[in-house]
Design an enzyme around this catalytic site. Sequence first.
Site, mmCIF file in Angstrom:
data_model
loop_
_atom_site.group_PDB
_atom_site.id
_atom_site.type_symbol
_atom_site.label_atom_id
_atom_site.label_comp_id
_atom_site.label_asym_id
_atom_site.label_seq_id
_atom_site.Cartn_x
_atom_site.Cartn_y
_atom_site.Cartn_z
ATOM 1 N N GLU A 143 9.070 -1.307 1.006
ATOM 2 C CA GLU A 143 9.983 -0.736 0.011
ATOM 3 C C GLU A 143 11.455 -1.063 0.249
ATOM 4 O O GLU A 143 12.291 -0.170 0.472
ATOM 5 C CB GLU A 143 9.754 0.780 -0.054
ATOM 6 C CG GLU A 143 8.316 1.107 -0.420
ATOM 7 C CD GLU A 143 7.976 2.584 -0.372
ATOM 8 O OE1 GLU A 143 8.883 3.422 -0.458
ATOM 9 O OE2 GLU A 143 6.783 2.912 -0.231
ATOM 10 N N ASN A 184 5.792 -5.084 1.184
ATOM 11 C CA ASN A 184 5.001 -4.125 0.426
ATOM 12 C C ASN A 184 5.936 -3.257 -0.408
ATOM 13 O O ASN A 184 6.932 -2.729 0.108
ATOM 14 C CB ASN A 184 4.215 -3.254 1.425
ATOM 15 C CG ASN A 184 3.185 -2.360 0.783
ATOM 16 O OD1 ASN A 184 2.358 -2.835 0.013
ATOM 17 N ND2 ASN A 184 3.246 -1.071 1.085
ATOM 18 N N HIS A 220 0.754 2.577 -7.317
ATOM 19 C CA HIS A 220 0.622 4.026 -7.522
ATOM 20 C C HIS A 220 0.865 4.303 -9.014
ATOM 21 O O HIS A 220 1.996 4.216 -9.495
ATOM 22 C CB HIS A 220 1.632 4.801 -6.670
ATOM 23 C CG HIS A 220 1.390 4.692 -5.202
ATOM 24 N ND1 HIS A 220 0.240 5.179 -4.599
ATOM 25 C CD2 HIS A 220 2.143 4.171 -4.209
ATOM 26 C CE1 HIS A 220 0.303 4.966 -3.293
ATOM 27 N NE2 HIS A 220 1.435 4.337 -3.028
ATOM 28 N N GLU A 248 -2.081 0.053 -2.307
ATOM 29 C CA GLU A 248 -2.075 1.523 -2.213
ATOM 30 C C GLU A 248 -2.544 2.156 -3.535
ATOM 31 O O GLU A 248 -2.034 3.168 -3.976
ATOM 32 C CB GLU A 248 -0.679 2.030 -1.843
ATOM 33 C CG GLU A 248 -0.118 1.426 -0.572
ATOM 34 C CD GLU A 248 1.196 2.037 -0.143
ATOM 35 O OE1 GLU A 248 1.589 3.084 -0.682
ATOM 36 O OE2 GLU A 248 1.856 1.469 0.754
ATOM 37 N N ASP A 250 -3.793 4.121 -6.526
ATOM 38 C CA ASP A 250 -4.342 5.407 -6.950
ATOM 39 C C ASP A 250 -3.843 5.659 -8.383
ATOM 40 O O ASP A 250 -2.853 5.079 -8.827
ATOM 41 C CB ASP A 250 -3.987 6.566 -6.013
ATOM 42 C CG ASP A 250 -2.517 6.643 -5.602
ATOM 43 O OD1 ASP A 250 -2.250 7.135 -4.488
ATOM 44 O OD2 ASP A 250 -1.631 6.218 -6.397
HETATM 45 O O1 G3I Z 1 2.158 14.209 11.831
HETATM 46 C C1 G3I Z 1 2.989 15.297 11.391
HETATM 47 C C2 G3I Z 1 2.467 16.616 11.934
HETATM 48 O O2 G3I Z 1 2.561 16.615 13.355
HETATM 49 C C3 G3I Z 1 3.304 17.756 11.364
HETATM 50 O O3 G3I Z 1 2.793 18.993 11.803
HETATM 51 C C4 G3I Z 1 3.252 17.689 9.823
HETATM 52 C C5 G3I Z 1 4.076 18.769 9.166
HETATM 53 O O4 G3I Z 1 5.429 18.446 9.321
HETATM 54 O O5 G3I Z 1 3.778 16.411 9.387
HETATM 55 C C6 G3I Z 1 2.966 15.347 9.876
HETATM 56 O O6 G3I Z 1 3.497 14.126 9.428
HETATM 57 C C7 G3I Z 1 3.321 13.933 8.031
HETATM 58 C C8 G3I Z 1 2.493 12.645 7.838
HETATM 59 O O7 G3I Z 1 2.400 12.325 6.447
HETATM 60 C C9 G3I Z 1 1.093 12.781 8.418
HETATM 61 O O8 G3I Z 1 0.410 13.788 7.696
HETATM 62 C C10 G3I Z 1 4.706 13.739 7.416
HETATM 63 O O9 G3I Z 1 5.400 14.965 7.482
HETATM 64 C C11 G3I Z 1 4.552 13.301 5.963
HETATM 65 O O10 G3I Z 1 5.837 12.964 5.442
HETATM 66 C C12 G3I Z 1 3.695 12.045 5.901
HETATM 67 O O11 G3I Z 1 3.543 11.710 4.536
HETATM 68 C C13 G3I Z 1 3.096 10.359 4.333
HETATM 69 C C14 G3I Z 1 4.202 9.584 3.577
HETATM 70 O O12 G3I Z 1 3.738 8.250 3.315
HETATM 71 C C15 G3I Z 1 5.454 9.482 4.405
HETATM 72 O O13 G3I Z 1 5.189 8.729 5.558
HETATM 73 C C16 G3I Z 1 1.832 10.397 3.472
HETATM 74 O O14 G3I Z 1 0.776 10.989 4.226
HETATM 75 C C17 G3I Z 1 1.439 8.974 3.099
HETATM 76 O O15 G3I Z 1 0.343 8.991 2.176
HETATM 77 C C18 G3I Z 1 2.604 8.265 2.427
HETATM 78 O O16 G3I Z 1 2.219 6.946 2.195
HETATM 79 C C19 G3I Z 1 3.261 6.115 1.626
HETATM 80 C C20 G3I Z 1 3.138 4.743 2.221
HETATM 81 O O17 G3I Z 1 3.256 4.816 3.628
HETATM 82 C C21 G3I Z 1 4.181 3.804 1.617
HETATM 83 N N1 G3I Z 1 4.048 3.763 0.164
HETATM 84 C C22 G3I Z 1 4.133 5.088 -0.470
HETATM 85 C C23 G3I Z 1 3.052 6.009 0.102
HETATM 86 C C24 G3I Z 1 3.072 7.344 -0.590
HETATM 87 O O18 G3I Z 1 4.273 8.004 -0.298
#
Ligand code: G3I
Length: 339
Positions: A143, A184, A220, A248, A250
């Site tokens: 991004e 990506n 997406h 990705e 969906d």
């Molecule tokens: O691992 C921590 C955990 O220890 C903590 O307790 C919890 C609550 O704060 O957070 C956990 O981390 C989270 C992580 O997902 C794992 O669940 C992050 O806060 C959360 O921001 C993260 O969200 C991910 C997001 O990217 C940001 O990285 C989503 O699961 C994931 O589906 C999303 O995927 C992105 C791609 O990487 C890039 N393209 C867009 C896509 C959708 O946003």
Amino acid sequence: MAIAIFAMEASTAETVTLKSAAGQTQRDFGVAFEPTFLANPLYRELATSQFSSITPENAMKWDQIEPTQGSFDWKAADEVAAFAKSNDQKLRGHALVWEDHFPDWFAGKRFAAATLKNLIEQHVGAVVSRYKGVVYAWDVVNEPFDDAGRWRAGLLHNTLGDGYVAIALRAARAADPDAKLYINEYGIEKSGPKFDALYRLVAALKASGVPIDGVGLQSHFIVGRVPPDLPAILAKFAALDIDVALTELDFRLSLPATPESLAQQATDYHFVVASCLAVARCVGVTTWGISDDHSWIPTYFPGYGDALLFDQRGDPKPAYAAVIGALQRLGLPAIEKRQ
Ligand code: G3I
């Protein structure tokens, strides 16, 4: 009210999977994968049986894998790699450098250009080297642009300008010469300023000999709003002599789902997968999750969800049959209407 369901011959439903149907077209069908969900036997079964490729949803991101500078937590990423190996699945690495996503130890810091360049080279080198020969393709840069097609404002571009992309790509190539290197992005699946910006960037990188092998179109989407020129968009990127992949995919819908919105979702998934099959260098499709109970969508888009091919219980939705049909180069599956 007509209830639209998608019927599949029992014999084919038992023998065909996303993996096998995609394999017939020499493509992969992949999924974003969270090892923490492996405790759920149904998650494990679907991840194993339906997909030929996996992408760690979060385990290989900078904040997860290098939570403190120079100190790496390989546990989750190694678990993803071990799962892929045990199931003879390809592994896409995601994501090495992302303007929006740094570990906490970056917070509030400013770096000299040479220092940040070195940090990128160290991080990319360490992660790509560990998975050399294991990860077959990397989302090296994720991004880079905003929705208007401008460079996303942030530490990387503010410090290094456009050059941060080449720094990351060169570091990845040096660490694993055989891995396919991708940029990506989302919002590039249709004509517009964001597509133009990424197209220009890739063309410039190719012209200057910077290593790049592919573009990941995140895909997406919202049900009922498919990008009509997706085949042409894929072909334009491919014409730059690179691979393309839907990385990705969906299709979120407004909740609660109805038979009509699920039927539309099936039609939309069919169109997108058929678009990949229409372009030789479209190497595969990855959905961003297995089933609707494990998706990023409801958190990020309240009121939307049910975006994937398997429902909250892990059962295949009409979209699943439609994707199988697209992979078999068939039209939409027969729709059996019941009054
Ligand atoms: O691992 C921590 C955990 O220890 C903590 O307790 C919890 C609550 O704060 O957070 C956990 O981390 C989270 C992580 O997902 C794992 O669940 C992050 O806060 C959360 O921001 C993260 O969200 C991910 C997001 O990217 C940001 O990285 C989503 O699961 C994931 O589906 C999303 O995927 C992105 C791609 O990487 C890039 N393209 C867009 C896509 C959708 O946003």
